[in-house]
Design a protein around this motif. Structure first.
Motif, mmCIF file in Angstrom:
data_model
loop_
_atom_site.group_PDB
_atom_site.id
_atom_site.type_symbol
_atom_site.label_atom_id
_atom_site.label_comp_id
_atom_site.label_asym_id
_atom_site.label_seq_id
_atom_site.Cartn_x
_atom_site.Cartn_y
_atom_site.Cartn_z
ATOM 1 N N GLU A 262 6.238 29.969 11.383
ATOM 2 C CA GLU A 262 7.139 29.747 12.514
ATOM 3 C C GLU A 262 7.830 31.067 12.828
ATOM 4 N N GLN B 197 12.929 34.283 1.761
ATOM 5 C CA GLN B 197 13.909 33.418 2.422
ATOM 6 C C GLN B 197 14.258 34.041 3.773
ATOM 7 N N SER C 25 15.024 30.918 10.716
ATOM 8 C CA SER C 25 14.148 30.591 11.830
ATOM 9 C C SER C 25 14.991 29.955 12.938
ATOM 10 N N CYS D 62 16.378 27.719 15.867
ATOM 11 C CA CYS D 62 16.086 26.379 16.382
ATOM 12 C C CYS D 62 16.758 26.113 17.724
ATOM 13 N N SER E 82 20.117 28.842 13.698
ATOM 14 C CA SER E 82 18.925 29.028 12.858
ATOM 15 C C SER E 82 18.951 28.076 11.689
ATOM 16 N N GLU E 83 17.781 27.853 11.141
ATOM 17 C CA GLU E 83 17.604 27.080 9.923
ATOM 18 C C GLU E 83 17.061 28.000 8.841
ATOM 19 N N ARG F 155 14.744 28.836 5.888
ATOM 20 C CA ARG F 155 13.424 28.440 5.385
ATOM 21 C C ARG F 155 12.996 29.407 4.283
ATOM 22 N N SER F 156 11.902 29.057 3.619
ATOM 23 C CA SER F 156 11.346 29.959 2.601
ATOM 24 C C SER F 156 9.835 29.874 2.633
#
Length: 255
Positions: free
Chosen positions: A59, A108, A111, A113, A122-123, A125-126
Motif C-alpha cells: 500500500e 514499521q 500509510s 487513509c 495515517s495508519e 502498518r508493518s
C-alpha cells in the motif's frame, strides 16, 4: 491370504550373544594427563558482505517510522577434505567456509487513509521481509587458532574366490572354466563417524541506505511537501562475527 511384510527373518539372520572387545584409540591433538572431548575454537572470523534489494509495499507509504533488523544464519559449513584411515588427520592448510543466511527486516511505516488537503491521517502498518545473502570465505592457514581434524574416508574393497567349473557338452573333458563365481559377492567395508565443524553467531552490524523510487507528491494539497511511495531501493553493508568450532579430543592437565 495375509501378506507377510517381514523382509528379515530374525530367527535365521540375527544372533544375540556375547560381544568381544579390544581397546581402541582416537586422534588426540595435545599432550597432558586427562583426555576429554570438548568443543575447541578453530577460528573467529569477521565477515563482511554487501546486499542490495528492492522492497515493494502492499500500500502507499507516507513515511517509514522504524526498521528492526536481525541477521539469521541458516548454513555455515567448513568444507574439509577426507584423509585415509591411519594417517594424521590434523593437516594444516587453507579451507573454505560456506555461509548462507538472510537479514530479517521488520519495517514499521505510516500509510495515509485520509487527506483533507490540510492534514493527513495515517495508519501504522508493518512489513516483514527477508533479504538473503550467500558467500564463500577461504580461511587461510595462519588464521586458524587450532587445526581442524579432517574426516577419515570410508573404504570398500571387493574380493573373489577362484572356482573351477566344467564347461559342459561340446567341450573336451580335460578343459574347465576357470574364473570367479558370479553368484557370490564378497566385500570388506569400513565407516568412520567423524566430528563435523559447526558455527556460532557472535555479533552483527548493519549499515543501510533506503531510498524511495516512486515517490509522488499529493496534488491539490496545502501540504506540498507530503507524498507517498510504494517501492524502496535498499543497500546494506553487513558485518558479522562467527566462531567456527569442532568437537575434538584433547589432553589436559588435571588439577
Amino acid at each position: 491370504m495375509k501378506k507377510d511384510n517381514k523382509c528379515v527373518d530374525i530367527n535365521v539372520s540375527a544372533n544375540v550373544g556375547e560381544c568381544a572387545y579390544s581397546r581402541g584409540s582416537t586422534p588426540i591433538a595435545d599432550e597432558g594427563d586427562a583426555v576429554i572431548r570438548v568443543p575447541v575454537e578453530l577460528a573467529v572470523l569477521n565477515i563482511r558482505t554487501n546486499l542490495a534489494a528492492k522492497i515493494k509495499f502492499p500500500e502507499p507509504v507516507l513515511e517509514i517510522k522504524d526498521i528492526k533488523k536481525r541477521v539469521q544464519i541458516v548454513q555455515c559449513k567448513l568444507l574439509l577434505p577426507g584423509v585415509a584411515a591411519g594417517t594424521d588427520p590434523f593437516v594444516e592448510g587453507s579451507y573454505h567456509l560456506f555461509i548462507k543466511g538472510y537479514v530479517r527486516k521488520n519495517i514499521q511505516y505510516a500509510s495515509p487513509c485520509y487527506n483533507s488537503g490540510v492534514c493527513v491521517n495515517s495508519e501504522m502498518r508493518s512489513l516483514t521481509t527477508d533479504v538473503p545473502f550467500e558467500c564463500v570465505v577461504e580461511i587461510a592457514e595462519d588464521d586458524f587458532d587450532r587445526t581442524p581434524q579432517l574426516p577419515f574416508q570410508n573404504a570398500r574393497a571387493e574380493f573373489d574366490f577362484f572356482r573351477q567349473q566344467d564347461l559342459g557338452h561340446g567341450y573336451p573333458e580335460k578343459d574347465h572354466f576357470l574364473s570367479s563365481d558370479l553368484s557370490q559377492f564378497h566385500q570388506d567395508s569400513s565407516q568412520f563417524y567423524n566430528q563435523m565443524p559447526y558455527c556460532e553467531l557472535i555479533s552483527s552490524r548493519i549499515t543501510e541506505w533506503d531510498e524511495a523510487l516512486d515517490r509522488k507528491p499529493f496534488h491539490n494539497s496545502a501540504n506540498w511537501q507530503e507524498g507517498t511511495f510504494e517501492t524502496i531501493s535498499e543497500k546494506m553493508f553487513l558485518q558479522f562475527t562467527v566462531k567456527v568450532l569442532q568437537n575434538q579430543q584433547v589432553r589436559v592437565t588435571a588439577l
